[in-house]
Design a protein around this motif. Sequence first.
Motif, PDB file in Angstrom:
ATOM      1  N   PRO A 135     -28.636  81.558  43.905  1.00 34.15           N
ATOM      2  CA  PRO A 135     -28.680  82.655  44.253  1.00 34.15           C
ATOM      3  C   PRO A 135     -28.292  83.921  43.457  1.00 34.15           C
ATOM      4  N   LYS A 136     -27.269  83.550  42.792  1.00 35.20           N
ATOM      5  CA  LYS A 136     -26.691  84.797  42.001  1.00 35.20           C
ATOM      6  C   LYS A 136     -27.658  84.942  40.872  1.00 35.20           C
ATOM      7  N   TYR A 137     -28.465  84.084  40.375  1.00 39.58           N
ATOM      8  CA  TYR A 137     -29.279  84.352  39.261  1.00 39.58           C
ATOM      9  C   TYR A 137     -30.866  84.804  39.745  1.00 39.58           C
ATOM     10  N   ALA A 138     -30.857  85.015  41.097  1.00 37.38           N
ATOM     11  CA  ALA A 138     -32.272  85.597  41.606  1.00 37.38           C
ATOM     12  C   ALA A 138     -32.649  86.707  40.909  1.00 37.38           C
ATOM     13  N   PRO A 139     -31.944  87.952  40.546  1.00 41.23           N
ATOM     14  CA  PRO A 139     -32.232  88.901  39.661  1.00 41.23           C
ATOM     15  C   PRO A 139     -32.730  88.588  38.380  1.00 41.23           C
ATOM     16  N   ALA A 140     -32.160  87.597  37.789  1.00 41.13           N
ATOM     17  CA  ALA A 140     -32.538  87.268  36.538  1.00 41.13           C
ATOM     18  C   ALA A 140     -33.891  86.781  36.579  1.00 41.13           C
ATOM     19  N   ARG A 141     -34.117  85.903  37.484  1.00 42.83           N
ATOM     20  CA  ARG A 141     -35.402  84.950  37.547  1.00 42.83           C
ATOM     21  C   ARG A 141     -36.408  86.142  37.858  1.00 42.83           C
ATOM     22  N   ARG A 142     -36.046  87.122  38.641  1.00 45.33           N
ATOM     23  CA  ARG A 142     -37.188  88.113  38.952  1.00 45.33           C
ATOM     24  C   ARG A 142     -37.447  89.058  37.608  1.00 45.33           C
ATOM     25  N   LEU A 143     -36.282  89.171  36.765  1.00 49.34           N
ATOM     26  CA  LEU A 143     -36.555  90.015  35.624  1.00 49.34           C
ATOM     27  C   LEU A 143     -37.432  89.287  34.839  1.00 49.34           C
ATOM     28  N   TYR A 144     -37.413  87.927  34.631  1.00 49.69           N
ATOM     29  CA  TYR A 144     -37.951  87.265  33.583  1.00 49.69           C
ATOM     30  C   TYR A 144     -39.555  87.075  34.089  1.00 49.69           C
ATOM     31  N   GLU A 145     -39.673  86.899  35.332  1.00 54.94           N
ATOM     32  CA  GLU A 145     -41.113  86.826  36.105  1.00 54.94           C
ATOM     33  C   GLU A 145     -42.001  88.150  35.844  1.00 54.94           C
ATOM     34  N   SER A 146     -41.126  89.144  36.068  1.00 55.85           N
ATOM     35  CA  SER A 146     -41.731  90.374  36.149  1.00 55.85           C
ATOM     36  C   SER A 146     -42.133  90.694  34.721  1.00 55.85           C
ATOM     37  N   ALA A 147     -41.391  90.188  33.747  1.00 57.64           N
ATOM     38  CA  ALA A 147     -41.568  90.326  32.304  1.00 57.64           C
ATOM     39  C   ALA A 147     -42.632  89.316  31.721  1.00 57.64           C
ATOM     40  N   GLY A 148     -43.266  88.520  32.652  1.00 55.83           N
ATOM     41  CA  GLY A 148     -44.522  87.562  32.005  1.00 55.83           C
ATOM     42  C   GLY A 148     -43.761  86.370  31.730  1.00 55.83           C
ATOM     43  N   PHE A 149     -42.578  86.067  31.928  1.00 52.69           N
ATOM     44  CA  PHE A 149     -42.208  84.777  31.626  1.00 52.69           C
ATOM     45  C   PHE A 149     -42.725  83.629  32.790  1.00 52.69           C
ATOM     46  N   VAL A 150     -42.992  82.393  32.540  1.00 55.76           N
ATOM     47  CA  VAL A 150     -43.359  81.709  33.488  1.00 55.76           C
ATOM     48  C   VAL A 150     -42.408  80.368  33.499  1.00 55.76           C
ATOM     49  N   ARG A 151     -42.079  80.021  34.690  1.00 59.16           N
ATOM     50  CA  ARG A 151     -41.326  78.846  35.134  1.00 59.16           C
ATOM     51  C   ARG A 151     -41.884  77.482  34.577  1.00 59.16           C
ATOM     52  N   VAL A 152     -41.595  76.904  33.759  1.00 62.73           N
ATOM     53  CA  VAL A 152     -42.463  75.730  33.320  1.00 62.73           C
ATOM     54  C   VAL A 152     -41.769  74.428  33.323  1.00 62.73           C
ATOM     55  N   ALA A 153     -40.296  74.427  33.792  1.00 66.79           N
ATOM     56  CA  ALA A 153     -39.639  73.296  33.990  1.00 66.79           C
ATOM     57  C   ALA A 153     -38.538  73.540  34.819  1.00 66.79           C
ATOM     58  N   VAL A 154     -38.292  72.457  35.641  1.00 63.00           N
ATOM     59  CA  VAL A 154     -37.191  72.480  36.282  1.00 63.00           C
ATOM     60  C   VAL A 154     -36.339  71.302  36.199  1.00 63.00           C
ATOM     61  N   VAL A 155     -34.855  71.151  35.838  1.00 61.17           N
ATOM     62  CA  VAL A 155     -34.293  70.194  35.826  1.00 61.17           C
ATOM     63  C   VAL A 155     -33.100  70.073  36.520  1.00 61.17           C
ATOM     64  N   PRO A 156     -33.410  69.037  37.821  1.00 63.32           N
ATOM     65  CA  PRO A 156     -32.536  68.886  38.963  1.00 63.32           C
ATOM     66  C   PRO A 156     -31.267  68.756  38.518  1.00 63.32           C
ATOM     67  N   ASP A 157     -30.220  69.539  39.242  1.00 62.48           N
ATOM     68  CA  ASP A 157     -28.836  69.288  39.099  1.00 62.48           C
ATOM     69  C   ASP A 157     -28.321  69.312  37.753  1.00 62.48           C
ATOM     70  N   TYR A 158     -28.970  70.065  36.859  1.00 61.67           N
ATOM     71  CA  TYR A 158     -28.533  69.998  35.461  1.00 61.67           C
ATOM     72  C   TYR A 158     -27.202  70.707  35.389  1.00 61.67           C
ATOM     73  N   TYR A 159     -26.924  72.057  35.739  1.00 62.16           N
ATOM     74  CA  TYR A 159     -25.685  72.494  35.596  1.00 62.16           C
ATOM     75  C   TYR A 159     -24.671  71.991  36.569  1.00 62.16           C
ATOM     76  N   ALA A 160     -24.766  71.583  37.784  1.00 62.70           N
ATOM     77  CA  ALA A 160     -23.961  70.886  38.556  1.00 62.70           C
ATOM     78  C   ALA A 160     -24.746  70.469  39.695  1.00 62.70           C
ATOM     79  N   GLU A 161     -24.264  69.598  40.739  1.00 59.25           N
ATOM     80  CA  GLU A 161     -24.859  69.216  42.021  1.00 59.25           C
ATOM     81  C   GLU A 161     -25.733  70.411  42.768  1.00 59.25           C
ATOM     82  N   ASP A 162     -27.041  70.428  43.015  1.00 59.13           N
ATOM     83  CA  ASP A 162     -27.658  71.408  43.817  1.00 59.13           C
ATOM     84  C   ASP A 162     -27.777  72.827  42.727  1.00 59.13           C
ATOM     85  N   ASP A 163     -27.669  72.822  41.431  1.00 57.69           N
ATOM     86  CA  ASP A 163     -27.618  73.900  40.554  1.00 57.69           C
ATOM     87  C   ASP A 163     -28.718  73.400  39.394  1.00 57.69           C
ATOM     88  N   ASP A 164     -29.680  73.562  39.696  1.00 59.96           N
ATOM     89  CA  ASP A 164     -30.930  73.243  38.653  1.00 59.96           C
ATOM     90  C   ASP A 164     -31.110  74.271  37.520  1.00 59.96           C
TER      91      ASP A 164
END
Length: 172
Positions: A135-164
């Motif tokens: 959740p603390k990166y939600a503003p960053a995700r919204r910024l990227y999406e509003s700038a036209g970036f597309v989420r093309v991949a999700v790597v589950p548990d990459y940073y930590a458990e439940d942190d993709d």
Amino acid sequence: MTWASHAIAGVPMPAQIEVRSSTFDDRQAIYDILVRSGVFGRGDAECVDEMFVETWLSSREDNYRWLSCWCDGQMIGFACYGPESLTDRTWDLFWICVSPEARGKGAGRALIAEAEAQARRAGGRVMVIYTSSTPKYAPARRLYESAGFVRVAVVPDYYAEDDDLNIYWKRL
Ligand SMILES: CC(C)(COP(=O)(O)OP(=O)(O)OC[C@H]1O[C@@H](n2cnc3c(N)ncnc32)[C@H](O)[C@@H]1OP(=O)(O)O)[C@@H](O)C(=O)NCCC(=O)NCCS
């Protein structure tokens, strides 16, 4: 490059946001913005500081690039981006951060727009951003999406458990 932030009815004068290439003098401000970000810790700030100093010590072609964002004589944010080594003209946005009190005024958008423009001018083909799913990166995700970036991949548990890992992508 100068952007007028969004004018809102009743607000006297929209602040002028200016994005320019960082100078070595911006080192402390970048460190302080990271420490006060509410997202990054001192370890992250140390890591960015090492990258920053390395940039000024090295003359490599694939060096990091730095942008500082200013408003009313104050540095309010920065971005670090550059070509990804061993790829054909893929550029990465490595770090972006805006001071908490300066958020929501278009600084993040202005920093991304300038990083994209510079990458495009240097022959960049695509730009990629790695970020977390928490959740603390939600503003960053919204910024990227509003700038036209597309989420093309999700790597589950990459940073930590439940942190993709979320990978954002945009053709330049
Ligand atoms: C992410 C961050 C850089 C955004 O900077 P900012 O200056 O507040 O962003 P902007 O004002 O330019 O907003 C750009 C867009 O993102 C959206 N956005 C940004 N923060 C938002 C929030 N908290 N809630 C909803 N939307 C938000 C805006 O609506 C805007 O979209 P629009 O232009 O379509 O209206 C800032 O929140 C920050 O520094 N966060 C902490 C560090 C961080 O997470 N860095 C990224 C790590 S991967």
